[in-house]
Design an enzyme around this catalytic site. Sequence first.
Site, short mmCIF file in Angstrom:
data_model
loop_
_atom_site.label_atom_id
_atom_site.label_comp_id
_atom_site.label_asym_id
_atom_site.label_seq_id
_atom_site.Cartn_x
_atom_site.Cartn_y
_atom_site.Cartn_z
N GLY A 12 -2.82 14.97 4.82
CA GLY A 12 -1.66 14.17 4.40
C GLY A 12 -1.34 14.41 2.94
O GLY A 12 -0.90 13.51 2.21
N LEU A 16 2.84 10.35 -0.28
CA LEU A 16 2.85 9.54 -1.51
C LEU A 16 1.52 9.65 -2.26
O LEU A 16 1.48 9.99 -3.44
CB LEU A 16 3.11 8.08 -1.10
CG LEU A 16 3.02 6.99 -2.16
CD1 LEU A 16 4.08 7.15 -3.23
CD2 LEU A 16 3.15 5.61 -1.49
N VAL A 17 0.41 9.40 -1.57
CA VAL A 17 -0.91 9.42 -2.23
C VAL A 17 -1.41 10.84 -2.39
O VAL A 17 -2.01 11.21 -3.41
CB VAL A 17 -1.92 8.56 -1.44
CG1 VAL A 17 -3.27 8.52 -2.13
CG2 VAL A 17 -1.39 7.14 -1.24
N TYR A 137 -0.17 -0.35 14.87
CA TYR A 137 -0.72 0.44 13.75
C TYR A 137 -2.09 -0.10 13.34
O TYR A 137 -3.04 0.64 13.12
CB TYR A 137 0.27 0.33 12.58
CG TYR A 137 -0.19 0.92 11.28
CD1 TYR A 137 -0.73 0.10 10.28
CD2 TYR A 137 -0.05 2.27 11.01
CE1 TYR A 137 -1.13 0.63 9.07
CE2 TYR A 137 -0.45 2.81 9.80
CZ TYR A 137 -0.99 1.98 8.84
OH TYR A 137 -1.41 2.50 7.63
N LYS A 141 -5.82 1.81 13.26
CA LYS A 141 -6.59 1.94 12.02
C LYS A 141 -7.96 1.25 12.17
O LYS A 141 -8.98 1.76 11.71
CB LYS A 141 -5.81 1.34 10.85
CG LYS A 141 -4.64 2.19 10.38
CD LYS A 141 -5.10 3.37 9.55
CE LYS A 141 -3.96 4.11 8.90
NZ LYS A 141 -4.40 5.22 8.01
N PRO A 164 -6.38 -0.04 0.92
CA PRO A 164 -5.40 -0.37 -0.12
C PRO A 164 -4.41 -1.44 0.33
O PRO A 164 -4.18 -1.60 1.53
CB PRO A 164 -4.67 0.95 -0.38
CG PRO A 164 -5.04 1.86 0.71
CD PRO A 164 -6.10 1.25 1.55
N ASN A 166 -0.25 -2.70 -0.37
CA ASN A 166 0.98 -1.90 -0.27
C ASN A 166 1.03 -0.90 -1.43
O ASN A 166 0.82 -1.28 -2.58
CB ASN A 166 2.21 -2.80 -0.34
CG ASN A 166 2.38 -3.61 0.93
OD1 ASN A 166 1.40 -4.13 1.46
ND2 ASN A 166 3.60 -3.73 1.41
N ILE A 167 1.27 0.36 -1.09
CA ILE A 167 1.25 1.43 -2.08
C ILE A 167 2.70 1.82 -2.41
O ILE A 167 3.56 1.78 -1.54
CB ILE A 167 0.52 2.68 -1.52
CG1 ILE A 167 -0.81 2.29 -0.87
CG2 ILE A 167 0.32 3.74 -2.59
CD1 ILE A 167 -1.40 3.37 0.04
N ASP A 268 10.94 -11.48 8.10
CA ASP A 268 10.13 -11.49 6.87
C ASP A 268 8.79 -10.82 7.09
O ASP A 268 8.03 -10.57 6.16
CB ASP A 268 9.87 -12.95 6.44
CG ASP A 268 10.88 -13.46 5.43
OD1 ASP A 268 10.96 -14.69 5.24
OD2 ASP A 268 11.59 -12.62 4.85
O1 GFB Z 1 6.58 -2.80 2.77
P1 GFB Z 1 7.06 -3.57 3.93
O2 GFB Z 1 8.12 -2.93 4.77
O3 GFB Z 1 5.93 -3.93 4.97
O4 GFB Z 1 7.56 -5.00 3.32
P2 GFB Z 1 4.80 -5.06 5.09
C1 GFB Z 1 8.18 -5.83 4.10
C2 GFB Z 1 8.65 -7.10 3.37
O5 GFB Z 1 9.74 -6.72 2.50
C3 GFB Z 1 9.19 -8.08 4.38
C4 GFB Z 1 10.93 -7.38 2.94
O6 GFB Z 1 8.97 -9.38 3.92
C5 GFB Z 1 10.68 -7.73 4.42
O7 GFB Z 1 11.47 -8.83 4.80
N1 GFB Z 1 12.08 -6.49 2.75
C6 GFB Z 1 13.25 -6.85 2.16
C7 GFB Z 1 12.18 -5.21 3.15
N2 GFB Z 1 14.12 -5.82 2.18
C8 GFB Z 1 13.49 -4.78 2.79
C9 GFB Z 1 13.89 -3.44 3.13
O8 GFB Z 1 15.00 -2.99 2.88
N3 GFB Z 1 12.96 -2.66 3.76
C10 GFB Z 1 11.69 -3.13 4.05
N4 GFB Z 1 10.81 -2.28 4.62
N5 GFB Z 1 11.28 -4.40 3.76
C11 GFB Z 1 3.57 -3.05 6.19
C12 GFB Z 1 2.97 -2.68 7.51
O9 GFB Z 1 3.84 -4.40 6.20
O10 GFB Z 1 2.65 -2.81 5.13
C13 GFB Z 1 2.57 -1.23 7.48
O11 GFB Z 1 3.95 -2.91 8.52
C14 GFB Z 1 1.73 -0.88 6.28
O12 GFB Z 1 1.84 -0.94 8.65
C15 GFB Z 1 2.35 -1.44 5.02
O13 GFB Z 1 0.50 -1.38 6.38
C16 GFB Z 1 1.44 -1.26 3.84
O14 GFB Z 1 4.09 -5.22 3.82
O15 GFB Z 1 5.40 -6.28 5.71
#
Ligand code: GFB
Length: 314
Positions: A12, A16-17, A137, A141, A164, A166-167, A268
């Site tokens: 990978g 990013l990483v 997912y 993992k 980790p 969120n990266i 959310d």
């Molecule tokens: O990083 P993210 O997509 O995933 O963040 P998770 C999601 C949060 O950001 C939610 C808000 O609360 C969304 O409502 N958000 C607001 C948005 N606007 C946006 C947008 O435009 N795009 C996205 N993506 N979010 C993930 C896991 O969870 O964390 C993965 O699903 C992985 O498997 C990752 O582990 C690190 O933090 O919710």
Amino acid sequence: MNYMSKTILVTGASGLVGTAIRKIAPLYGYKFVFSGSKDCDLTNYEQTNAYFNKERPDIVIHLAACVGGLYKNMNNKVQMLEQNLLINFNVLKCCHNIGVHQCICVLSTCIFPDKTTYPIDETMLHNGPPHFSNDAYAYAKRMMEIHCSAYNEQYGTNYSCIIPCNIYGPNDNYSLEDGHVIPSLIHKCYLAKQQCAPFEVRGTGAPLRQFIFAQDLAILILSCIDRLKREMLIVSPSEEYSIKDVATMIAREYSYEDKIVFNSTYSDGQYKKTANNAKLIEIFPEFKFTPIEEGIRESVDYFRYNYSNPNCRK
Ligand code: GFB
């Protein structure tokens, strides 16, 4: 066996990483082999076995995964489960086939139980179901952690898992639909400013997240090579930020704060996944995390500078 002779295979490596590790690799005395999906399809066992036999690494840093933000996870559960089960199974089996003694695998704090006490620590990984939004997912993992433990118990290998939060950082996935929150919002705010349109943030903005800058994670992964012994390690700063905080920091980089709107018709996801980094701080007491404002500035600058490159806005 001294440093100079150890070969490290990074899977990978174009992500990013992976690109963050590539950037600092010259500072470490190892011989690195950086592999991306163009070099080997890790979902294919025969191809993976042939590739590992050709490269014959001493150590493997296993970053390759099918990843994405909340909405990709919710809408592609079969892919998130099957791709990651195949990739992780093949990598660990091929590590064993050629006698790789040490492997560092990467999990994520989203795979911890959803209904739990906070902060979460390494002992709580299998204490209950993960959040429904990314359960496919998460279980793939979790199975990798089980797979590492099985090899360690039966063959005395040193396969460890870092976990980790969120990266984010340069060279992220800026997909408007599939990306994680920071890269998606960096792309959305850029477009909103260009079109003099509202900067739409999905959800209520209330959920909380911990964020680590990819470069910090790269340094900690390489520093873990001599420190981890068949164990799990949460890798995260202590601070937690709301999605609203993060959206405001991004908009500030575009001088566009007063155009933020929240669209609560979107999910959310998990409210929070607060992780306890006490073990990390014990092992690396001197480590200084990049302040999020600085990390976001560098990430926005990278995006703006590379926006013209189509790969950057796919
Ligand atoms: O990083 P993210 O997509 O995933 O963040 P998770 C999601 C949060 O950001 C939610 C808000 O609360 C969304 O409502 N958000 C607001 C948005 N606007 C946006 C947008 O435009 N795009 C996205 N993506 N979010 C993930 C896991 O969870 O964390 C993965 O699903 C992985 O498997 C990752 O582990 C690190 O933090 O919710």
